[in-house]
Design a protein around this motif. Structure first.
Motif, PDB file in Angstrom:
ATOM      1  N   THR A  34      25.966 138.792-108.573  1.00 61.79           N
ATOM      2  CA  THR A  34      24.881 138.627-107.614  1.00 61.79           C
ATOM      3  C   THR A  34      23.843 139.704-107.873  1.00 61.79           C
ATOM      4  N   LEU A  35      22.653 139.260-108.263  1.00 62.02           N
ATOM      5  CA  LEU A  35      21.530 140.166-108.536  1.00 62.02           C
ATOM      6  C   LEU A  35      20.782 140.426-107.221  1.00 62.02           C
ATOM      7  N   PRO A  36      19.828 141.335-107.235  1.00 61.19           N
ATOM      8  CA  PRO A  36      19.048 141.543-106.008  1.00 61.19           C
ATOM      9  C   PRO A  36      18.326 140.265-105.573  1.00 61.19           C
ATOM     10  N   ASP A  37      18.098 140.136-104.293  1.00 63.68           N
ATOM     11  CA  ASP A  37      17.373 138.977-103.767  1.00 63.68           C
ATOM     12  C   ASP A  37      16.054 138.796-104.513  1.00 63.68           C
ATOM     13  N   ALA A  38      15.666 137.536-104.645  1.00 61.61           N
ATOM     14  CA  ALA A  38      14.464 137.213-105.410  1.00 61.61           C
ATOM     15  C   ALA A  38      13.489 136.437-104.530  1.00 61.61           C
ATOM     16  N   PRO A  39      12.194 136.555-104.827  1.00 57.61           N
ATOM     17  CA  PRO A  39      11.232 135.775-104.034  1.00 57.61           C
ATOM     18  C   PRO A  39      11.244 134.313-104.468  1.00 57.61           C
ATOM     19  N   SER A  40      11.151 133.417-103.501  1.00 53.08           N
ATOM     20  CA  SER A  40      11.028 131.991-103.813  1.00 53.08           C
ATOM     21  C   SER A  40      10.261 131.309-102.679  1.00 53.08           C
ATOM     22  N   PHE A  41      10.322 129.997-102.614  1.00 54.01           N
ATOM     23  CA  PHE A  41       9.442 129.265-101.701  1.00 54.01           C
ATOM     24  C   PHE A  41      10.035 127.943-101.234  1.00 54.01           C
ATOM     25  N   ASN A  42       9.758 127.595 -99.988  1.00 55.42           N
ATOM     26  CA  ASN A  42       9.791 126.192 -99.575  1.00 55.42           C
ATOM     27  C   ASN A  42       8.470 125.571 -99.980  1.00 55.42           C
ATOM     28  N   VAL A  43       8.498 124.298-100.296  1.00 54.73           N
ATOM     29  CA  VAL A  43       7.260 123.584-100.603  1.00 54.73           C
ATOM     30  C   VAL A  43       7.016 122.565 -99.492  1.00 54.73           C
ATOM     31  N   VAL A  44       5.850 122.616 -98.902  1.00 55.40           N
ATOM     32  CA  VAL A  44       5.556 121.776 -97.738  1.00 55.40           C
ATOM     33  C   VAL A  44       4.345 120.885 -98.018  1.00 55.40           C
ATOM     34  N   GLY A  45       4.497 119.612 -97.759  1.00 56.12           N
ATOM     35  CA  GLY A  45       3.366 118.678 -97.818  1.00 56.12           C
ATOM     36  C   GLY A  45       3.192 118.057 -96.449  1.00 56.12           C
ATOM     37  N   GLU A  46       1.967 117.729 -96.093  1.00 54.50           N
ATOM     38  CA  GLU A  46       1.743 117.264 -94.724  1.00 54.50           C
ATOM     39  C   GLU A  46       0.701 116.156 -94.665  1.00 54.50           C
ATOM     40  N   LEU A  47       0.993 115.150 -93.868  1.00 51.45           N
ATOM     41  CA  LEU A  47      -0.060 114.237 -93.405  1.00 51.45           C
ATOM     42  C   LEU A  47      -0.356 114.677 -91.982  1.00 51.45           C
ATOM     43  N   THR A  48      -1.551 115.126 -91.739  1.00 56.50           N
ATOM     44  CA  THR A  48      -1.878 115.701 -90.438  1.00 56.50           C
ATOM     45  C   THR A  48      -2.082 114.594 -89.397  1.00 56.50           C
ATOM     46  N   GLY A  49      -1.479 114.798 -88.239  1.00 60.39           N
ATOM     47  CA  GLY A  49      -1.519 113.788 -87.191  1.00 60.39           C
ATOM     48  C   GLY A  49      -2.923 113.518 -86.685  1.00 60.39           C
ATOM     49  N   THR A  50      -3.229 112.242 -86.457  1.00 55.69           N
ATOM     50  CA  THR A  50      -4.570 111.888 -85.992  1.00 55.69           C
ATOM     51  C   THR A  50      -4.730 112.173 -84.502  1.00 55.69           C
ATOM     52  N   GLU A  51      -3.621 112.143 -83.751  1.00 55.81           N
ATOM     53  CA  GLU A  51      -3.726 112.362 -82.303  1.00 55.81           C
ATOM     54  C   GLU A  51      -3.095 113.670 -81.856  1.00 55.81           C
ATOM     55  N   ASN A  52      -1.980 114.034 -82.509  1.00 54.55           N
ATOM     56  CA  ASN A  52      -1.235 115.227 -82.095  1.00 54.55           C
ATOM     57  C   ASN A  52      -0.905 116.084 -83.306  1.00 54.55           C
ATOM     58  N   PRO A  53      -1.935 116.719 -83.870  1.00 50.42           N
ATOM     59  CA  PRO A  53      -1.710 117.436 -85.123  1.00 50.42           C
ATOM     60  C   PRO A  53      -0.724 118.594 -85.011  1.00 50.42           C
ATOM     61  N   ASN A  54      -0.540 119.152 -83.806  1.00 46.40           N
ATOM     62  CA  ASN A  54       0.418 120.261 -83.687  1.00 46.40           C
ATOM     63  C   ASN A  54       1.810 119.813 -83.239  1.00 46.40           C
ATOM     64  N   GLN A  55       2.051 118.496 -83.292  1.00 47.60           N
ATOM     65  CA  GLN A  55       3.396 117.975 -83.037  1.00 47.60           C
ATOM     66  C   GLN A  55       3.914 117.416 -84.359  1.00 47.60           C
ATOM     67  N   PHE A  56       5.112 117.867 -84.736  1.00 44.81           N
ATOM     68  CA  PHE A  56       5.585 117.602 -86.090  1.00 44.81           C
ATOM     69  C   PHE A  56       6.844 116.745 -86.153  1.00 44.81           C
ATOM     70  N   VAL A  57       6.848 115.880 -87.161  1.00 40.76           N
ATOM     71  CA  VAL A  57       8.086 115.234 -87.591  1.00 40.76           C
ATOM     72  C   VAL A  57       8.326 115.719 -89.021  1.00 40.76           C
ATOM     73  N   THR A  58       9.465 116.351 -89.236  1.00 39.68           N
ATOM     74  CA  THR A  58       9.788 116.909 -90.552  1.00 39.68           C
ATOM     75  C   THR A  58      10.768 115.991 -91.266  1.00 39.68           C
ATOM     76  N   VAL A  59      10.541 115.782 -92.557  1.00 49.04           N
ATOM     77  CA  VAL A  59      11.546 115.092 -93.363  1.00 49.04           C
ATOM     78  C   VAL A  59      11.781 115.947 -94.605  1.00 49.04           C
ATOM     79  N   GLY A  60      13.034 116.220 -94.891  1.00 51.90           N
ATOM     80  CA  GLY A  60      13.274 117.145 -95.997  1.00 51.90           C
ATOM     81  C   GLY A  60      14.605 117.000 -96.684  1.00 51.90           C
TER      82      GLY A  60
END
Lengths: 464, 464
Positions: free
Chosen positions: A253-279
């Motif tokens: 086990t080496l030291p922790d390394a930087p990495s990333f989640n990758v997020v794509g979004e279709l922004t909601g037309t009525e409730n943009p700050n309410q989310f449905v996540t699929v992953g």
């Protein structure tokens, strides 16, 4: 060749449907048509498996997968595409492991693989007498007297009576997850386990083991089921005479390394700050291509958004495809996603995870639903999904990447995509988890099922 | 290791079950336990595939399969095991077929296989211009002017929008079944078809073609989908310049040969002259091992009786496992079985066929049920099969071996076993229909589903 409209699936019970249900029925048929006729998840998966390949957290390939995943979603023109930085564990397998059964003067090499996050053996390997057990509880009964200085071999097979193989995995899994830590308490020098599978073949199944903070970490490795049977048989035939085992692995086990989640979004037309996540999760074990685990899940998640865009469906709520990092050996990506959701004061309606393989969809499981919720989900949506044979809407688990949303984000419904489970543990965490074992139609039917459920949630919510 | 009782599947809704339904629930759990823990269908299938192999009607291997199937059922101690003699067509493929796309001076060899029952080409093969069509109706529109002397290439792909692949097979299948006969009417010299599959690979899919009595039989062959795409592309790129094709095959139909259905029976304790039949077909195409088509169906049928015997379940009605001969190119075994049923004044309650592959069970389809029948079957039995995810009880087809019972034996309910359909046409009738593509648990779950339905029919009848 132009396709004629295919109405058969629509007509089932159409006469008795409300206007809203008829609209839903037509939209779901369009989702399936898009997935089955123009689906791109299979070709995308081919790229991920063959041009990138294994992508264990912290590896160069994991970084390549992150960059490619981002470009892919940008190429589809999703409304937002971005990365979420996260520090991840960085474990490396090192040289190919070696294992031998030593029966008197006979040394029989066996197929095995270090458990993920395991420590190494000393450079020269470990040779010790093997003791075969079937349950962690046996350790307590035997105590240090019988365990000290030995290699403990946990050989409890899957209980084949479970209908879904995930249940068999769940009940056998303690041997891998906790076996080395538990045996270490009594002075064992290493643990080898029977691979977690129904299949009888020569593929070892890796997977994470966890060490507590109390016991000294000892090496852990998984034997193929053929090797496990061979070892068990050797012990039986030895009739009490000690059988030894040699294990050598130099993972670290080496030291922790930087990495990333990758997020794509279709922004909601009525409730943009309410989310449905699929992953699904973008990282994979290092032994193969991570095709079913979980290339299929990430490519299906991207496909859900692609289908909506291709159909011109503009969701009312923001729909996000998340390619989580580090599900396999840390779950850091999932934790980061939930942490940022809280930090950004996001409202989450639902999260759906696909991490049980890209097989024919059977339906979805809802985490801890009330009886009334489950009743209403079935009353409202089962008949819409039945023509696609993806209508098993039941109580059950969701997924470990979306799990951290539980509790931290109030009101979110966690949902697991449920494909057919029979073949998953044949290839799970093995060198055989390759693209060739994925069926195009099964994969695309799954993406369509997920898109259909998300469409229904987007239209009708989950306030049952 | 002794297994602890596994009650989870039983408990679902157990509180609301009647005493009879509770007995049924317990028995079905026992059926599944026997199939999943001690199942022998997979090992039997291994023998059939690897020690016998392909077994086209009339071949030496078909005879070996008959003898082995009889011995197998005798070894299980079924109450009766016997053969039903039947004369079968005897078609042989002969030497490996040859096909080339001829584009100017370029000759590109392609993967193809003669259609079953096809006539041969002349010894030197046939070379002729190819015309690509997508529908038999186009022949009538084009007429002899455009067709005469040409090789007709039917290239209509599967319609991917169908959820069950059998429906796509059904709608594309006329190209194979009737293509050569239809094109012959207009003077075509041969017909080549796109293989009937969703898969894009280089396996040709054989299968029977039928000649009427009016037109002169012309040779028919199936191209792999890769070859079909290549040919179509070549024609497109030629922009009207003729593209030719060379076909050579020396298959022939020999005189009818004697063969047998193999029948095993557990004789009913209360109604020995009332029968429930469960069957698949013992013959296979000659290109591979007939693993999914239909080794799985025959081994599941034998397994149903073995499970009953192992559990000590003595059916009230006689339950027969029938290994039908000659489903693939004549259906003579099925006809003979119905003929003998009539002759022997047998009363048949139900017949179930497994001939859609040994994949995860989804349920059963009932042929031409009344709405009330379907409602009652679901009301009574769906909840008993739901814990095993084999509870799709719908209207639909049954199978071609049991089909001849329709009409000739009054009152029989014909039922098709419905496994997951997604992978079946990937391997159907190809050199890739081999044992390795069968999953043990999927196969045994199917046998258990069939045994469960037969148990319910035996206990409660089908008079809904």
């Amino acid at each position: 060749m132009k396709l004629k409209p295919l109405l058969s699936a629509l007509l089932i019970g159409a006469a008795s449907l409300s206007a809203s249900a008829q609209t839903d029925s037509v939209t779901i048929r369009k989702i399936y048509d898009e997935a089955l006729v123009n689906g791109q998840a299979y070709d995308n998966l081919h790229y991920l498996c063959k041009n990138i390949g294994q992508r264990l957290s912290g590896s160069t390939n994991a970084q390549k997968a992150v960059e490619w995943g981002k470009k892919l979603m940008e190429s589809y023109g999703f409304d937002k595409v971005y990365l979420q930085e996260v520090m991840v564990p960085h474990w490396v397998r090192g040289e190919k492991e070696q294992g031998f059964i030593i029966d008197g003067k006979t040394r029989t090499p066996v197929a095995l693989a270090a458990l993920g996050m395991s420590v190494a053996t000393p450079k020269e390997g470990i040779t010790a007498e093997v003791i075969e057990l079937h349950d962690l509880k046996e350790l307590d009964a035997l105590g240090a007297d019988k365990i000290k200085g030995k290699i403990v071999f946990f050989n409890r097979p899957f209980d084949e009576r479970f209908i879904e193989t995930g249940a068999a995995y769940g009940t056998a899994g303690d041997q891998r997850r906790s076996g080395p830590d538990a045996a270490s308490k009594y002075g064992a020098v290493a643990v080898i386990i029977r691979s977690l599978t129904s299949a009888l073949d020569n593929y070892p199944h890796t997977g994470t083991t966890s060490y507590g903070t109390v016991n000294t970490p000892i090496p852990g490795a998984a034997l193929s089921t053929v090797a496990a049977n061979k070892l068990s048989e050797t012990i039986k035939n030895a009739k009490g005479k000690p059988v030894k085992f040699f294990l050598k692995q130099n993972c670290q086990t080496l030291p922790d390394a930087p990495s990333f989640n990758v997020v794509g979004e279709l922004t909601g037309t009525e409730n943009p700050n309410q989310f449905v996540t699929v992953g699904g999760h973008l990282d994979s074990w290092d032994l193969a291509e991570g095709a079913h685990d979980d290339g299929t899940g990430v490519m299906q998640s991207v496909e859900v958004l692609r289908i909506f865009k291709a159909m011109g469906y503009k969701p009312k709520h923001s729909v996000r495809a998340v390619l989580f990092m580090n599900e396999e050996n840390g779950g850091r990506g999932g934790k980061k996603y939930a942490e940022l959701a809280v930090q950004n004061k996001e409202e989450h309606i639902a999260a759906i995870e696909s991490d049980e393989g890209g097989f024919t969809p059977r339906g979805f499981s809802f985490e801890r639903p009330s009886a009334e919720f489950l009743k209403q989900v079935n009353a409202n949506w089962k008949s819409l999904l039945a023509p696609y044979e993806a209508d098993m809407l039941v109580a059950g688990g969701s997924g470990s990447d979306i799990g951290p949303l539980r509790g931290s984000v109030p009101g979110v419904t966690l949902i697991g995509f449920r494909p057919d489970s029979q073949r998953y543990f044949d290839i799970h965490h093995t060198p055989n988890d390759v693209f060739e074992n994925v069926n195009k139609r099964e994969l695309h039917l799954g993406a369509a099922a997920m898109a259909s459920l998300i469409y229904l949630i987007d239209q009708h919510g989950l306030k049952f």
